[in-house]
Design an enzyme around this catalytic site. Structure first.
Site, PDB file in Angstrom:
ATOM      1  N   LYS A 114     -25.210  -2.030  11.525  1.00 23.74           N
ATOM      2  CA  LYS A 114     -24.817  -0.864  10.710  1.00 23.74           C
ATOM      3  C   LYS A 114     -23.570  -1.179   9.884  1.00 23.74           C
ATOM      4  O   LYS A 114     -23.531  -0.943   8.682  1.00 23.74           O
ATOM      5  CB  LYS A 114     -24.546   0.323  11.635  1.00 23.74           C
ATOM      6  CG  LYS A 114     -23.726   1.445  11.041  1.00 23.74           C
ATOM      7  CD  LYS A 114     -23.435   2.486  12.102  1.00 23.74           C
ATOM      8  CE  LYS A 114     -22.293   3.408  11.791  1.00 23.74           C
ATOM      9  NZ  LYS A 114     -20.965   2.834  11.648  1.00 23.74           N
ATOM     10  N   ASN A 115     -22.571  -1.743  10.553  1.00 28.35           N
ATOM     11  CA  ASN A 115     -21.292  -1.930   9.865  1.00 28.35           C
ATOM     12  C   ASN A 115     -21.327  -3.072   8.849  1.00 28.35           C
ATOM     13  O   ASN A 115     -20.407  -3.207   8.039  1.00 28.35           O
ATOM     14  CB  ASN A 115     -20.165  -2.151  10.880  1.00 28.35           C
ATOM     15  CG  ASN A 115     -19.840  -0.869  11.630  1.00 28.35           C
ATOM     16  OD1 ASN A 115     -20.296   0.219  11.244  1.00 28.35           O
ATOM     17  ND2 ASN A 115     -19.082  -0.972  12.713  1.00 28.35           N
ATOM     18  N   CYS A 153     -17.293   9.732  12.244  1.00 26.65           N
ATOM     19  CA  CYS A 153     -17.051  10.308  13.560  1.00 26.65           C
ATOM     20  C   CYS A 153     -15.625  10.844  13.625  1.00 26.65           C
ATOM     21  O   CYS A 153     -14.679  10.215  13.152  1.00 26.65           O
ATOM     22  CB  CYS A 153     -17.263   9.255  14.640  1.00 26.65           C
ATOM     23  SG  CYS A 153     -18.999   8.894  14.875  1.00 26.65           S
ATOM     24  N   ARG A 162      -8.372   9.912  10.173  1.00 22.47           N
ATOM     25  CA  ARG A 162      -8.799   8.676   9.516  1.00 22.47           C
ATOM     26  C   ARG A 162      -8.209   8.630   8.097  1.00 22.47           C
ATOM     27  O   ARG A 162      -8.823   9.078   7.133  1.00 22.47           O
ATOM     28  CB  ARG A 162     -10.332   8.581   9.539  1.00 22.47           C
ATOM     29  CG  ARG A 162     -10.852   8.574  10.972  1.00 22.47           C
ATOM     30  CD  ARG A 162     -12.334   8.360  11.078  1.00 22.47           C
ATOM     31  NE  ARG A 162     -12.709   6.971  10.933  1.00 22.47           N
ATOM     32  CZ  ARG A 162     -13.922   6.502  11.251  1.00 22.47           C
ATOM     33  NH1 ARG A 162     -14.844   7.305  11.705  1.00 22.47           N
ATOM     34  NH2 ARG A 162     -14.199   5.223  11.099  1.00 22.47           N
ATOM     35  N   ASP A 207     -15.647  -0.166  18.690  1.00 26.65           N
ATOM     36  CA  ASP A 207     -16.903   0.591  18.787  1.00 26.65           C
ATOM     37  C   ASP A 207     -17.604   0.365  20.124  1.00 26.65           C
ATOM     38  O   ASP A 207     -18.531   1.096  20.470  1.00 26.65           O
ATOM     39  CB  ASP A 207     -17.846   0.220  17.639  1.00 26.65           C
ATOM     40  CG  ASP A 207     -17.384   0.837  16.320  1.00 26.65           C
ATOM     41  OD1 ASP A 207     -16.442   1.648  16.346  1.00 26.65           O
ATOM     42  OD2 ASP A 207     -17.958   0.509  15.267  1.00 26.65           O
ATOM     43  N   ARG A 254     -27.667   7.788  14.122  1.00 28.54           N
ATOM     44  CA  ARG A 254     -26.936   7.287  12.949  1.00 28.54           C
ATOM     45  C   ARG A 254     -26.671   5.792  13.076  1.00 28.54           C
ATOM     46  O   ARG A 254     -26.423   5.113  12.074  1.00 28.54           O
ATOM     47  CB  ARG A 254     -25.580   8.005  12.837  1.00 28.54           C
ATOM     48  CG  ARG A 254     -25.675   9.384  12.197  1.00 28.54           C
ATOM     49  CD  ARG A 254     -24.312   9.994  12.008  1.00 28.54           C
ATOM     50  NE  ARG A 254     -23.362   8.988  11.539  1.00 28.54           N
ATOM     51  CZ  ARG A 254     -22.049   9.091  11.634  1.00 28.54           C
ATOM     52  NH1 ARG A 254     -21.510  10.146  12.190  1.00 28.54           N
ATOM     53  NH2 ARG A 254     -21.267   8.146  11.177  1.00 28.54           N
TER      54      ARG A 254
END
Ligand code: UD1
Length: 406
Positions: A22-23, A116, A121, A296, A386
């Site tokens: 994903k990242n 999230c 952030r 993560d 997600r």
């Protein structure tokens, strides 16, 4: 709102092939904006965040076509527009629009970027990057009258700000030098893509040096997801099963396994990756930028510690990332949270109903539901999808009794 129902307590066995990361996928999708032409992204995971990212670039005029796990993106006819707020606020990766939109159109909107909600952030480092390349920041927009190559040394390592600096430097006029940059494997996957699109990028221990150019379409394969890999490996030990994880380079998950094996967990990397046992002693985890323990995976480590001899978890990337522990407490996880760390005690796990607190916290709750004997339910489970491709199918193939109702 989706609900996962699980009948847990069975040892799960089999092979699981991890999907594209994903990242890594997200910055590459947004990076296509700074190229003019056709790009192909292989091994693109079909997950919630990727779908939103595709909708965002399509709303700016990109033409996207999926063929199996590959995505063809044509960015020839993109135009500057304000992307829909509801899409931008759905994913954190929309912060990459700052660099991408500025590089392609000379303008970018500062919107309410999502992701999230485990900490505040900030975007100051992203804005610092924009400013360093000659853009004016203010009033909800960023404007440049031509980006100029620059030297930038980040005061703090940030994955997102490093991505934006790369996108800006790749198209700015002249040479740039980026120091104190993020070294996560997905930054290098993005560099692979940018190079294939014609970018001139050199990486040394001290700096990334970039010569600005006009970029055309490129081609890249997304690397295997280390977070997904770590999650399935944890599940193997938690259920006393035998899951072999394939499709990821062992090096990208080294940092996750290091404190676990130090505390006596048995890891097998002969054919794929199998975490054979829980740690035998107390574990000390400190999440830090790469090559440190990945933040993560710190929520994913909590069930392992609770099921074994306990330990401490500190997060130096997202200092307050411990809100998820309240959801894990319903499964019997005993803990004490401090402002930047948490102590996790050996716990007697039980089936429970809970609400997924965020993507990785939700995944941690799902691991506990699969490990604890009895029926558990996780509400608002769409947040887990997600970041995990085909999770229901993959878990069923390992023998899990799981149902997801939308
Ligand atoms: C990315 C990942 C996320 C992962 C994180 C750290 C995506 C979409 N997200 O997030 O899954 O948890 O890397 O590996 O790829 N910071 C500032 N100012 C800024 C930006 C960041 O102070 O402008 C701070 C943050 O508060 C945090 C730290 O820097 O403490 C790291 O954040 P960063 O690496 O930027 O994370 P993301 O790129 O948002």
């Amino acid at each position: 709102m989706a609900t996962v129902t699980v009948k847990g307590g069975e040892a799960l066995r089999g092979r699981v092939d991890v999907s594209g990361s994903k990242n890594a996928a997200l910055p590459i999708i947004f990076a296509t904006i700074i190229t003019r032409g056709e790009s192909v992204i292989h091994r693109l995971p079909d997950i919630g965040d990727v779908r939103v990212a595709i909708r965002i670039i399509e709303s700016l005029g990109a033409r996207c076509e999926r063929s199996g796990s590959s995505l063809l993106v044509n960015t020839e006819r993109m135009t500057f527009r304000r992307p829909e707020d509801s899409l931008v606020s759905a994913i954190r990766a929309s912060t990459y629009l700052l660099g991408a939109s500025l590089a392609r159109f000379g303008r970018a909107y500062i919107q309410s970027f999502g992701g999230c909600d485990f900490c505040t952030r900030p975007i100051d480092l992203h804005l610092l990057a924009c400013h360093s390349f000659g853009a004016d920041v203010g009033g909800g927009v960023i404007i440049s009258r031509g980006l100029l190559g620059a030297g930038i040394r980040f005061p703090k390592v940030s994955v997102g700000a490093t991505v934006n600096a790369l996108l800006l430097a790749a198209t700015a006029k002249g040479k740039s030098r980026i120091e104190n940059f993020a070294r996560e494997p997905h930054i290098f996957n993005l560099i692979d893509y940018l190079r294939s699109a014609g970018a001139d990028i050199t990486v040394t221990d001290d700096a990334i040096t970039v010569g600005g150019r006009e970029l055309v379409g490129g081609e890249v394969t997304v690397e295997g997801d280390p977070i997904e890999a770590g999650s399935y490996a944890a599940l193997s030990a938690l259920t006393g099963g035998n899951i072999t994880v394939i499709g990821v380079t062992p090096k990208s998950v080294d940092a996750f396994f290091a404190p676990l094996t130090e505390a006596g967990a048995v890891l097998d990397t002969e054919e794929g990756i199998t975490l054979r046992t829980l740690p035998k002693r107390q574990v000390t985890i400190v999440a830090e930028p790469y090559p440190g323990f990945p933040t993560d995976l710190q929520p994913i480590s909590a069930p392992l510690l609770a099921a074994a001899s306990g330990g401490t978890v500190e997060d130096r990337v997202w200092q307050g990332r411990f809100g998820y522990l309240a959801a894990l407490a319903s499964f019997g996880v005993c803990y004490h949270a401090y402002p930047t760390s948490a102590e996790i005690f050996p716990s007697r796990l039980r089936a429970a109903d809970t609400v997924a607190p965020d993507l990785r916290g939700g995944a941690a709750a799902l691991l506990l539901a699969l490990a604890a004997r009895g029926e558990s339910r996780i509400y608002s489970s769409e947040i887990i999808a997600r970041g995990y491709e085909n999770i229901e199918k993959k878990l069923r193939s390992l023998g899990a009794e799981i149902r997801i109702d939308d």
